[in-house]
Design an enzyme around this catalytic site. Structure first.
Site, short mmCIF file in Angstrom:
data_model
loop_
_atom_site.label_atom_id
_atom_site.label_comp_id
_atom_site.label_asym_id
_atom_site.label_seq_id
_atom_site.Cartn_x
_atom_site.Cartn_y
_atom_site.Cartn_z
N HIS A 191 0.94 -1.16 -0.09
CA HIS A 191 -0.05 0.44 -0.11
C HIS A 191 0.86 1.48 -0.04
O HIS A 191 1.65 1.29 0.69
CB HIS A 191 -1.10 -0.09 1.38
CG HIS A 191 -0.49 -0.24 2.75
ND1 HIS A 191 -0.22 0.96 3.25
CD2 HIS A 191 -0.13 -0.80 3.50
CE1 HIS A 191 0.36 0.86 4.23
NE2 HIS A 191 0.34 -0.35 4.56
N ASP A 228 5.95 0.28 6.88
CA ASP A 228 5.10 0.63 6.82
C ASP A 228 3.87 1.62 5.72
O ASP A 228 3.48 2.67 6.20
CB ASP A 228 4.02 0.62 7.84
CG ASP A 228 2.45 0.27 7.83
OD1 ASP A 228 1.83 0.04 6.63
OD2 ASP A 228 1.42 0.57 8.83
N GLU A 273 -5.37 2.02 2.50
CA GLU A 273 -4.97 0.96 3.67
C GLU A 273 -5.31 1.60 4.96
O GLU A 273 -6.09 0.49 5.31
CB GLU A 273 -3.77 0.15 3.01
CG GLU A 273 -3.63 -1.60 3.93
CD GLU A 273 -3.09 -1.01 5.68
OE1 GLU A 273 -3.81 -2.35 5.80
OE2 GLU A 273 -3.49 0.18 5.70
N HIS A 288 3.20 2.89 13.37
CA HIS A 288 2.34 4.21 13.54
C HIS A 288 2.97 5.07 13.88
O HIS A 288 1.80 5.16 14.41
CB HIS A 288 0.99 3.00 12.98
CG HIS A 288 0.51 2.55 13.18
ND1 HIS A 288 -1.21 1.98 13.03
CD2 HIS A 288 0.34 1.69 11.33
CE1 HIS A 288 -1.53 1.17 11.83
NE2 HIS A 288 -0.15 1.13 11.24
ZN LIG Z 1 0.67 -1.60 6.61
#
Ligand SMILES: [Zn+2]
Length: 454
Positions: free
Chosen positions: A252, A264, A298, A397
């Site tokens: 993503h 991420d 995502e 995150h």
């Molecule tokens: Zn991810």
């Protein structure tokens, strides 16, 4: 062509050319955070198109309507009492949280460790700030406790709470809050919801164990703007013999708005892009078509995943295998499948080139990926490269998900493994047996089942 000759051409350059890492620097340091709807996300779409073009890989965009949520001011404080002095708490709004009034919300805190515990409290939740605690220790706990962040605030709102705090889903903490999506059920009036650091969650927990109330003031300025037009980026290396059969390799393109999404999912993005670059140089081309999909949104909506499955519904029976790289830049440790009886026997003879990378075994875990969920009803077999994720949730995150956390050697090895597995799926004489159709978490028939929050 002999397996090992091809492996040399795919695995060799992935390990030595440093292309994926250079690309990741462009995406993270050059573009930065790229939450859906943001300028960064649009810059990332243009970057991906340019990069595929430079690699000689045909690419295009496909439209996706995305939510546009933005973070604002965010702070919290422990209100002084006779037992303890007041002090600031470190919080970060959860995606799709609403704002507090400008002066904030001040209320007593009540702590729960599960949605069941919350339900058992009944009326005692009314007018309170609910603190969702847990004891996440390893990456394997993310699934289990993720529902506290994904569904806890909605359940708290339903029970009459005025705000929610969720202990960060973290495997380490240096006073770093971890954001993530939360989702309010239809019909529930959303409440402000924020993550709180592990340290502050522990402090609140200790204070709550003593006599007397514990009050917190929470100020959040986040808001939901009108939806925006955005894009998935799709690229293809055409198959030489069965071009109509598609092997999907995805990642993503969006990230959270904090940090730069190096793990991420910048790492996954550059891995599948590099796989396409190397496969495009492969002569002759693999038997089937390898299609790269860089999904948008995502993190806070899975709109890109749904848009892809809808736009390509007629083609899904010809999707012979799909993989999503979305577990950071760690070392590859093995190969996983989600298929049917007989798949392991087909794949095992192709794993030799992965042995030197430490990923030459088929692991019992199931392959998957959030963006692959809409492919479940179409029985698309999944495959994947399992990676070491022991440190992934230290940064996940957070402001700390940046390029310096990437181990270049691990990234290169996982890139090589992903490229090789994409080749294997495109070249296998037979296709993987298809698993039984599973319900899509998005189908209306599934009632109130909500897609999992990531
Ligand atoms: Zn991810």
């Amino acid at each position: 062509m002999a397996q090992l000759q091809v492996a040399e051409r795919l695995v060799g350059p992935a390990l030595t050319e440093g292309h994926a890492l250079a690309r990741l620097a462009e995406l993270t340091d050059g573009i930065g955070p790229r939450l859906a709807g943001s300028e960064g996300s649009e810059a990332a779409v243009q970057w991906a198109l340019r990069s595929f073009k430079a690699d000689g890989v045909k690419a295009w965009t496909e439209p996706v309507k995305v939510p546009h949520w933005i973070r604002g001011e965010e702070r919290a404080e422990l209100i002084a009492s006779e037992r303890f002095r007041g002090r600031p708490l470190t919080v970060m709004a959860l995606g799709s949280s609403v704002a507090t009034p400008p002066e904030g919300i001040t209320a007593e805190v009540v702590e729960v460790r599960s949605l069941e515990e919350l339900a058992a409290l009944g009326d005692r939740v009314k007018g309170r700030i609910v603190l969702f605690s847990h004891d996440m220790k390893g990456p394997e706990d993310y699934g289990r406790f993720g529902s506290l962040r994904g569904r806890g605030p909605s359940a708290a709102a339903k029970a009459g709470a005025v705000a929610a705090l969720v202990r960060s889903l973290a495997t380490a903490s240096l006073s770093t809050p971890h954001t993530g999506a939360t989702r309010f059920e239809d019909g529930v009036t959303p409440i402000p919801a924020a993550s709180v650091t592990v340290e502050d969650a522990e402090l609140l927990h200790r204070l709550l164990a003593g006599a007397g109330p514990v009050k917190v003031r929470l100020v959040l300025g986040c808001k939901e703007l009108p939806e925006k037009d955005s894009f998935n980026v799709v690229a293809e290396v055409k198959g030489r013999q069965k071009p109509e059969e598609i092997v999907l390799i995805g990642a993503h393109l969006d990230s959270w708005d904090v940090g730069t999404g190096a793990h991420d999912d910048g790492a996954g993005v550059v891995m599948v892009m590099e796989a396409a670059r190397l496969l495009a140089r492969q002569k002759p081309a693999p038997r089937r078509t390898v299609r790269v999909v860089l999904f948008m949104n995502e993190e806070n909506g899975l709109r890109g995943a749904r848009a892809y499955a809808e736009a390509h519904a007629a083609e899904l029976p010809r999707h012979v295998a799909a993989m999503e790289m979305d577990a950071g830049g760690g070392q590859p440790v093995g190969v996983v499948l989600r298929s049917a009886e007989g798949a392991a026997e087909l794949v095992r003879p192709w794993l030799n080139p992965l042995v030197a990378l430490g990923a030459g075994t088929l692991l019992p875990a199931e392959a998957g990926g959030a963006d692959l969920l809409p492919l479940l009803p179409a029985s698309v077999p999944f495959f994947g490269v399992r990676q070491d994720s022991s440190r992934y949730f230290d940064f996940h995150h957070t402001h700390a998900d940046t390029l310096d956390k990437i181990d270049p050697e691990a990234l290169a090895k996982s890139t090589a493994a992903a490229a090789w597995m994409a080749y294997v799926m495109a070249e296998l004489p037979e296709v993987l047996p298809r698993p039984p159709a599973a319900p899509s978490p998005f189908a209306p028939a599934a009632g109130n089942v909500k897609p999992p929050a990531h």
